[in-house]
Design a protein around this motif. Structure first.
Motif, PDB file in Angstrom:
ATOM      1  N   TYR A  67     -26.596 -21.194 -32.320  1.00  0.00           N
ATOM      2  CA  TYR A  67     -26.492 -20.614 -30.976  1.00  0.00           C
ATOM      3  C   TYR A  67     -27.800 -19.909 -30.641  1.00  0.00           C
ATOM      4  O   TYR A  67     -28.443 -19.334 -31.524  1.00  0.00           O
ATOM      5  CB  TYR A  67     -25.349 -19.600 -30.919  1.00  0.00           C
ATOM      6  CG  TYR A  67     -24.010 -20.163 -31.318  1.00  0.00           C
ATOM      7  CD1 TYR A  67     -23.306 -21.007 -30.464  1.00  0.00           C
ATOM      8  CD2 TYR A  67     -23.448 -19.852 -32.553  1.00  0.00           C
ATOM      9  CE1 TYR A  67     -22.071 -21.529 -30.833  1.00  0.00           C
ATOM     10  CE2 TYR A  67     -22.214 -20.363 -32.929  1.00  0.00           C
ATOM     11  CZ  TYR A  67     -21.532 -21.201 -32.068  1.00  0.00           C
ATOM     12  OH  TYR A  67     -20.325 -21.719 -32.441  1.00  0.00           O
ATOM     13  N   PHE A  68     -28.154 -19.946 -29.347  1.00  0.00           N
ATOM     14  CA  PHE A  68     -29.384 -19.298 -28.912  1.00  0.00           C
ATOM     15  C   PHE A  68     -29.136 -18.429 -27.682  1.00  0.00           C
ATOM     16  O   PHE A  68     -28.176 -18.635 -26.940  1.00  0.00           O
ATOM     17  CB  PHE A  68     -30.468 -20.348 -28.605  1.00  0.00           C
ATOM     18  CG  PHE A  68     -30.956 -21.036 -29.848  1.00  0.00           C
ATOM     19  CD1 PHE A  68     -31.963 -20.479 -30.631  1.00  0.00           C
ATOM     20  CD2 PHE A  68     -30.366 -22.211 -30.265  1.00  0.00           C
ATOM     21  CE1 PHE A  68     -32.380 -21.091 -31.795  1.00  0.00           C
ATOM     22  CE2 PHE A  68     -30.785 -22.837 -31.438  1.00  0.00           C
ATOM     23  CZ  PHE A  68     -31.794 -22.279 -32.197  1.00  0.00           C
ATOM     24  N   ALA A  69     -30.050 -17.480 -27.500  1.00  0.00           N
ATOM     25  CA  ALA A  69     -30.084 -16.589 -26.326  1.00  0.00           C
ATOM     26  C   ALA A  69     -28.750 -15.845 -26.201  1.00  0.00           C
ATOM     27  O   ALA A  69     -28.268 -15.285 -27.185  1.00  0.00           O
ATOM     28  CB  ALA A  69     -30.468 -17.380 -25.072  1.00  0.00           C
ATOM     29  N   ALA A  70     -28.139 -15.852 -25.002  1.00  0.00           N
ATOM     30  CA  ALA A  70     -26.916 -15.056 -24.804  1.00  0.00           C
ATOM     31  C   ALA A  70     -25.799 -15.514 -25.744  1.00  0.00           C
ATOM     32  O   ALA A  70     -24.991 -14.699 -26.197  1.00  0.00           O
ATOM     33  CB  ALA A  70     -26.467 -15.167 -23.351  1.00  0.00           C
ATOM     34  N   ARG A  82     -26.156 -16.642 -28.806  1.00  0.00           N
ATOM     35  CA  ARG A  82     -26.461 -16.077 -30.115  1.00  0.00           C
ATOM     36  C   ARG A  82     -26.034 -14.610 -30.179  1.00  0.00           C
ATOM     37  O   ARG A  82     -25.513 -14.143 -31.200  1.00  0.00           O
ATOM     38  CB  ARG A  82     -27.965 -16.203 -30.405  1.00  0.00           C
ATOM     39  CG  ARG A  82     -28.418 -15.514 -31.698  1.00  0.00           C
ATOM     40  CD  ARG A  82     -29.944 -15.565 -31.875  1.00  0.00           C
ATOM     41  NE  ARG A  82     -30.659 -15.094 -30.703  1.00  0.00           N
ATOM     42  CZ  ARG A  82     -30.773 -13.822 -30.350  1.00  0.00           C
ATOM     43  NH1 ARG A  82     -30.218 -12.871 -31.077  1.00  0.00           N
ATOM     44  NH2 ARG A  82     -31.437 -13.488 -29.262  1.00  0.00           N
ATOM     45  N   GLU A  83     -26.259 -13.900 -29.061  1.00  0.00           N
ATOM     46  CA  GLU A  83     -25.891 -12.480 -29.052  1.00  0.00           C
ATOM     47  C   GLU A  83     -24.390 -12.274 -29.215  1.00  0.00           C
ATOM     48  O   GLU A  83     -23.946 -11.295 -29.793  1.00  0.00           O
ATOM     49  CB  GLU A  83     -26.371 -11.822 -27.751  1.00  0.00           C
ATOM     50  CG  GLU A  83     -27.888 -11.654 -27.722  1.00  0.00           C
ATOM     51  CD  GLU A  83     -28.398 -11.037 -26.436  1.00  0.00           C
ATOM     52  OE1 GLU A  83     -29.466 -10.422 -26.462  1.00  0.00           O
ATOM     53  OE2 GLU A  83     -27.722 -11.175 -25.389  1.00  0.00           O
ATOM     54  N   PHE A 143     -26.435 -23.561 -26.117  1.00  0.00           N
ATOM     55  CA  PHE A 143     -27.297 -22.530 -25.537  1.00  0.00           C
ATOM     56  C   PHE A 143     -27.201 -22.567 -24.015  1.00  0.00           C
ATOM     57  O   PHE A 143     -26.749 -23.552 -23.448  1.00  0.00           O
ATOM     58  CB  PHE A 143     -28.748 -22.725 -25.999  1.00  0.00           C
ATOM     59  CG  PHE A 143     -29.240 -24.139 -26.007  1.00  0.00           C
ATOM     60  CD1 PHE A 143     -29.610 -24.778 -24.832  1.00  0.00           C
ATOM     61  CD2 PHE A 143     -29.344 -24.852 -27.201  1.00  0.00           C
ATOM     62  CE1 PHE A 143     -30.090 -26.088 -24.849  1.00  0.00           C
ATOM     63  CE2 PHE A 143     -29.814 -26.175 -27.228  1.00  0.00           C
ATOM     64  CZ  PHE A 143     -30.184 -26.784 -26.045  1.00  0.00           C
ATOM     65  N   GLU A 157     -37.349 -16.206 -26.433  1.00  0.00           N
ATOM     66  CA  GLU A 157     -36.716 -16.805 -27.619  1.00  0.00           C
ATOM     67  C   GLU A 157     -36.907 -18.316 -27.544  1.00  0.00           C
ATOM     68  O   GLU A 157     -36.994 -18.886 -26.458  1.00  0.00           O
ATOM     69  CB  GLU A 157     -35.219 -16.451 -27.591  1.00  0.00           C
ATOM     70  CG  GLU A 157     -34.413 -17.025 -28.765  1.00  0.00           C
ATOM     71  CD  GLU A 157     -32.979 -16.488 -28.782  1.00  0.00           C
ATOM     72  OE1 GLU A 157     -32.735 -15.391 -28.239  1.00  0.00           O
ATOM     73  OE2 GLU A 157     -32.107 -17.192 -29.327  1.00  0.00           O
ATOM     74  N   TRP A 174     -30.653 -11.882 -19.268  1.00  0.00           N
ATOM     75  CA  TRP A 174     -31.217 -13.212 -19.447  1.00  0.00           C
ATOM     76  C   TRP A 174     -31.534 -13.811 -18.090  1.00  0.00           C
ATOM     77  O   TRP A 174     -30.734 -13.703 -17.149  1.00  0.00           O
ATOM     78  CB  TRP A 174     -30.231 -14.104 -20.200  1.00  0.00           C
ATOM     79  CG  TRP A 174     -30.061 -13.662 -21.624  1.00  0.00           C
ATOM     80  CD1 TRP A 174     -29.065 -12.885 -22.129  1.00  0.00           C
ATOM     81  CD2 TRP A 174     -30.948 -13.955 -22.721  1.00  0.00           C
ATOM     82  NE1 TRP A 174     -29.275 -12.658 -23.474  1.00  0.00           N
ATOM     83  CE2 TRP A 174     -30.407 -13.304 -23.863  1.00  0.00           C
ATOM     84  CE3 TRP A 174     -32.124 -14.681 -22.845  1.00  0.00           C
ATOM     85  CZ2 TRP A 174     -31.028 -13.381 -25.114  1.00  0.00           C
ATOM     86  CZ3 TRP A 174     -32.734 -14.753 -24.083  1.00  0.00           C
ATOM     87  CH2 TRP A 174     -32.192 -14.112 -25.201  1.00  0.00           C
TER      88      TRP A 174
END
Lengths: 84, 158
Positions: free
Chosen positions: A8-11, A13-14, A78, B53, B136
Protein backbone atom coordinates in the motif's frame (compact mmCIF):
# COMPACT_ATOMS: atom_id res chain seq x y z
CA UNK A 1 -2.59 -22.06 -0.12
CA UNK A 2 -1.20 -19.57 -2.63
CA UNK A 3 -0.34 -16.09 -1.40
CA UNK A 4 0.48 -12.69 -2.84
CA UNK A 5 2.41 -9.80 -1.29
CA UNK A 6 0.13 -6.76 -1.09
CA UNK A 7 1.68 -3.32 -0.77
CA UNK A 8 0.00 0.00 0.00
CA UNK A 9 1.15 3.54 -0.73
CA UNK A 10 0.32 7.11 0.30
CA UNK A 11 -3.03 7.45 2.13
CA UNK A 12 -3.64 3.67 1.90
CA UNK A 13 -0.27 2.98 3.52
CA UNK A 14 -1.16 5.34 6.35
CA UNK A 15 -4.34 3.43 7.16
CA UNK A 16 -3.34 -0.16 6.26
CA UNK A 17 0.43 -0.33 6.75
CA UNK A 18 3.13 -0.85 4.16
CA UNK A 19 2.55 -4.46 3.14
CA UNK A 20 0.97 -7.77 4.07
CA UNK A 21 0.79 -11.32 2.77
CA UNK A 22 -2.69 -12.37 1.66
CA UNK A 23 -4.05 -15.79 0.66
CA UNK A 24 -5.58 -16.01 -2.81
CA UNK A 25 -7.87 -18.51 -4.55
CA UNK A 26 -6.75 -19.98 -7.88
CA UNK A 27 -7.84 -17.74 -10.74
CA UNK A 28 -8.70 -14.82 -8.49
CA UNK A 29 -8.44 -11.38 -10.11
CA UNK A 30 -7.04 -8.16 -8.68
CA UNK A 31 -10.58 -6.82 -8.27
CA UNK A 32 -11.67 -9.95 -6.41
CA UNK A 33 -8.69 -9.57 -4.10
CA UNK A 34 -9.80 -5.99 -3.41
CA UNK A 35 -13.29 -7.31 -2.54
CA UNK A 36 -11.77 -9.94 -0.23
CA UNK A 37 -9.85 -7.21 1.60
CA UNK A 38 -12.97 -5.00 1.81
CA UNK A 39 -14.88 -7.95 3.32
CA UNK A 40 -12.53 -7.90 6.31
CA UNK A 41 -14.26 -4.70 7.41
CA UNK A 42 -12.58 -2.06 9.54
CA UNK A 43 -9.74 -0.01 8.04
CA UNK A 44 -9.57 -2.22 4.92
CA UNK A 45 -13.27 -1.70 4.15
CA UNK A 46 -12.91 2.05 4.61
CA UNK A 47 -9.68 2.51 2.62
CA UNK A 48 -10.53 0.21 -0.31
CA UNK A 49 -14.31 0.84 -0.46
CA UNK A 50 -15.96 0.67 -3.87
CA UNK A 51 -16.48 4.22 -5.06
CA UNK A 52 -13.13 5.36 -3.68
CA UNK A 53 -10.47 6.08 -6.28
CA UNK A 54 -8.04 3.18 -5.86
CA UNK A 55 -5.49 2.28 -8.53
CA UNK A 56 -3.48 -0.92 -8.65
CA UNK A 57 -0.32 -2.47 -9.97
CA UNK A 58 0.61 -6.10 -10.55
CA UNK A 59 4.30 -6.97 -10.36
CA UNK A 60 5.14 -3.26 -10.48
CA UNK A 61 3.17 -2.51 -13.67
CA UNK A 62 -0.09 -0.51 -13.68
CA UNK A 63 -2.95 -3.00 -13.98
CA UNK A 64 -6.71 -3.03 -13.97
CA UNK A 65 -8.91 -5.11 -11.74
CA UNK A 66 -9.55 -7.78 -14.34
CA UNK A 67 -5.91 -8.89 -14.14
CA UNK A 68 -5.59 -12.49 -12.86
CA UNK A 69 -3.29 -13.13 -9.91
CA UNK A 70 -0.64 -15.80 -9.68
CA UNK A 71 1.01 -17.14 -6.56
CA UNK A 72 3.90 -15.02 -5.36
CA UNK A 73 2.83 -11.92 -7.25
CA UNK A 74 3.44 -8.42 -5.90
CA UNK A 75 0.19 -6.47 -5.83
CA UNK A 76 -0.09 -2.79 -4.92
CA UNK A 77 -3.09 -0.60 -4.14
CA UNK A 78 -2.72 3.18 -4.05
CA UNK A 79 -4.55 6.45 -4.73
CA UNK A 80 -4.36 8.13 -8.15
CA UNK A 81 -0.78 9.25 -8.74
CA UNK A 82 0.24 12.91 -8.34
CA UNK A 83 3.91 13.27 -9.25
CA UNK A 84 5.63 15.79 -11.44
CA UNK B 1 24.83 8.36 -17.05
CA UNK B 2 21.50 6.68 -16.18
CA UNK B 3 18.41 7.95 -17.96
CA UNK B 4 16.33 7.98 -14.77
CA UNK B 5 17.22 9.03 -11.22
CA UNK B 6 14.92 9.07 -8.21
CA UNK B 7 16.68 10.98 -5.46
CA UNK B 8 16.29 13.16 -2.38
CA UNK B 9 19.10 15.48 -3.50
CA UNK B 10 18.58 18.58 -5.60
CA UNK B 11 19.77 18.68 -9.22
CA UNK B 12 21.51 21.23 -11.44
CA UNK B 13 20.06 21.96 -14.88
CA UNK B 14 23.36 23.02 -16.47
CA UNK B 15 25.13 19.86 -15.31
CA UNK B 16 22.36 17.62 -16.65
CA UNK B 17 22.12 19.42 -20.01
CA UNK B 18 25.89 19.19 -20.44
CA UNK B 19 25.73 15.45 -19.77
CA UNK B 20 22.93 14.91 -22.29
CA UNK B 21 24.87 16.85 -24.96
CA UNK B 22 28.27 15.36 -24.18
CA UNK B 23 29.92 13.58 -27.10
CA UNK B 24 26.96 14.03 -29.46
CA UNK B 25 27.73 16.59 -32.17
CA UNK B 26 24.45 15.72 -33.91
CA UNK B 27 22.41 17.48 -31.25
CA UNK B 28 20.80 20.64 -32.61
CA UNK B 29 18.11 21.17 -29.99
CA UNK B 30 17.70 20.65 -26.28
CA UNK B 31 14.44 21.14 -24.38
CA UNK B 32 14.06 21.00 -20.64
CA UNK B 33 11.26 21.19 -18.11
CA UNK B 34 11.57 21.76 -14.37
CA UNK B 35 8.62 21.37 -12.01
CA UNK B 36 8.87 23.26 -8.71
CA UNK B 37 6.93 23.35 -5.43
CA UNK B 38 4.33 26.16 -5.44
CA UNK B 39 3.68 27.98 -2.18
CA UNK B 40 -0.05 27.69 -2.75
CA UNK B 41 -2.76 26.77 -5.23
CA UNK B 42 -5.54 29.29 -6.00
CA UNK B 43 -8.11 29.31 -3.22
CA UNK B 44 -6.06 26.94 -1.05
CA UNK B 45 -4.13 27.56 2.18
CA UNK B 46 -0.40 28.30 1.96
CA UNK B 47 1.87 25.26 1.67
CA UNK B 48 4.73 25.12 4.16
CA UNK B 49 6.21 21.80 2.99
CA UNK B 50 5.59 18.90 0.64
CA UNK B 51 6.36 15.20 1.13
CA UNK B 52 6.86 13.07 -1.98
CA UNK B 53 6.38 9.30 -1.73
CA UNK B 54 7.05 6.79 -4.51
CA UNK B 55 7.02 3.07 -5.27
CA UNK B 56 10.71 2.07 -5.41
CA UNK B 57 11.44 -0.20 -8.34
CA UNK B 58 8.18 0.41 -10.14
CA UNK B 59 8.90 4.13 -10.44
CA UNK B 60 12.19 3.64 -12.24
CA UNK B 61 10.80 0.89 -14.51
CA UNK B 62 7.70 2.94 -15.39
CA UNK B 63 9.74 5.99 -16.38
CA UNK B 64 12.21 3.86 -18.37
CA UNK B 65 9.23 2.48 -20.32
CA UNK B 66 7.94 6.03 -20.89
CA UNK B 67 11.31 7.07 -22.29
CA UNK B 68 11.31 4.05 -24.63
CA UNK B 69 7.86 5.11 -25.84
CA UNK B 70 8.99 8.73 -26.30
CA UNK B 71 11.94 7.52 -28.38
CA UNK B 72 9.61 5.44 -30.58
CA UNK B 73 7.42 8.48 -31.23
CA UNK B 74 10.04 11.19 -31.66
CA UNK B 75 13.61 11.14 -33.02
CA UNK B 76 15.27 11.87 -29.68
CA UNK B 77 19.02 11.56 -29.23
CA UNK B 78 19.17 11.82 -25.46
CA UNK B 79 16.79 11.86 -22.50
CA UNK B 80 17.32 12.51 -18.80
CA UNK B 81 14.63 12.38 -16.10
CA UNK B 82 15.22 13.22 -12.43
CA UNK B 83 12.43 13.13 -9.86
CA UNK B 84 12.98 14.06 -6.24
CA UNK B 85 11.32 12.32 -3.30
CA UNK B 86 11.13 13.05 0.42
CA UNK B 87 10.56 16.42 2.07
CA UNK B 88 10.58 19.51 -0.17
CA UNK B 89 9.88 23.18 0.49
CA UNK B 90 8.16 25.88 -1.61
CA UNK B 91 10.48 26.94 -4.41
CA UNK B 92 12.34 23.62 -4.45
CA UNK B 93 12.82 21.79 -7.71
CA UNK B 94 10.79 18.53 -7.94
CA UNK B 95 11.26 17.11 -11.42
CA UNK B 96 13.54 17.56 -14.42
CA UNK B 97 13.05 16.31 -17.97
CA UNK B 98 15.74 17.00 -20.58
CA UNK B 99 15.44 15.89 -24.20
CA UNK B 100 17.86 16.35 -27.07
CA UNK B 101 17.29 15.95 -30.78
CA UNK B 102 18.60 17.12 -34.14
CA UNK B 103 15.77 19.65 -34.41
CA UNK B 104 13.59 21.54 -31.97
CA UNK B 105 10.24 19.94 -32.79
CA UNK B 106 11.13 16.51 -31.45
CA UNK B 107 12.91 17.96 -28.42
CA UNK B 108 9.88 20.08 -27.42
CA UNK B 109 7.38 17.31 -28.12
CA UNK B 110 9.39 14.59 -26.43
CA UNK B 111 9.79 16.73 -23.31
CA UNK B 112 6.08 17.56 -23.11
CA UNK B 113 5.05 13.97 -23.85
CA UNK B 114 7.25 12.66 -21.06
CA UNK B 115 5.86 15.14 -18.52
CA UNK B 116 2.24 14.39 -19.51
CA UNK B 117 2.94 10.66 -19.21
CA UNK B 118 4.79 10.99 -15.92
CA UNK B 119 2.02 13.06 -14.29
CA UNK B 120 -0.56 10.30 -14.71
CA UNK B 121 1.40 7.02 -14.93
CA UNK B 122 4.42 7.22 -12.63
CA UNK B 123 3.81 6.10 -9.03
CA UNK B 124 4.48 9.28 -7.05
CA UNK B 125 2.23 10.85 -4.43
CA UNK B 126 2.42 14.37 -2.99
CA UNK B 127 1.36 15.32 0.52
CA UNK B 128 1.12 19.01 1.34
CA UNK B 129 1.53 20.51 4.80
CA UNK B 130 -0.56 23.66 5.38
CA UNK B 131 -1.64 25.60 8.49
CA UNK B 132 -4.84 23.52 8.36
CA UNK B 133 -2.90 20.25 8.49
CA UNK B 134 -1.42 17.80 6.00
CA UNK B 135 -3.36 16.46 3.04
CA UNK B 136 -2.69 14.24 0.06
CA UNK B 137 -2.91 16.09 -3.24
CA UNK B 138 -5.80 15.02 -5.49
CA UNK B 139 -5.12 13.88 -9.05
CA UNK B 140 -6.40 16.23 -11.75
CA UNK B 141 -8.62 15.23 -14.67
CA UNK B 142 -6.76 17.90 -16.67
CA UNK B 143 -3.64 15.71 -16.45
CA UNK B 144 -5.51 12.75 -17.97
CA UNK B 145 -6.72 15.08 -20.72
CA UNK B 146 -3.16 16.24 -21.37
CA UNK B 147 -2.08 12.64 -21.96
CA UNK B 148 -5.12 12.05 -24.20
CA UNK B 149 -3.70 14.59 -26.68
CA UNK B 150 -1.02 12.01 -27.46
CA UNK B 151 -3.63 9.32 -28.13
CA UNK B 152 -3.09 7.62 -24.77
CA UNK B 153 -5.97 6.94 -22.41
CA UNK B 154 -5.52 7.45 -18.69
CA UNK B 155 -8.13 6.94 -15.99
CA UNK B 156 -5.82 8.04 -13.22
CA UNK B 157 -7.92 10.90 -11.86
CA UNK B 158 -11.34 9.81 -13.15
Amino acid sequence: MATVNVRYFAALRESLGGSETVDIEPGQTLGQLRDTLIARGGAHAAALARGKAVRCALNQVMADESAPLIAGAEVAFFPPVTGG
Amino acid sequence: MPRVSIQTDDFDLSTEVAAVRAGDAGVGAIASFIGTVRDRSPGEPAISAMELEHYPGMTEAAIEAMIDEACRRFPLRGVRVIHRVGRLLPGDQIVLVVTSSSHRGAAFQGCEFLMDYLKTQAPFWKKETTPEGARWVDARVADDEALARWGLRSGNAA
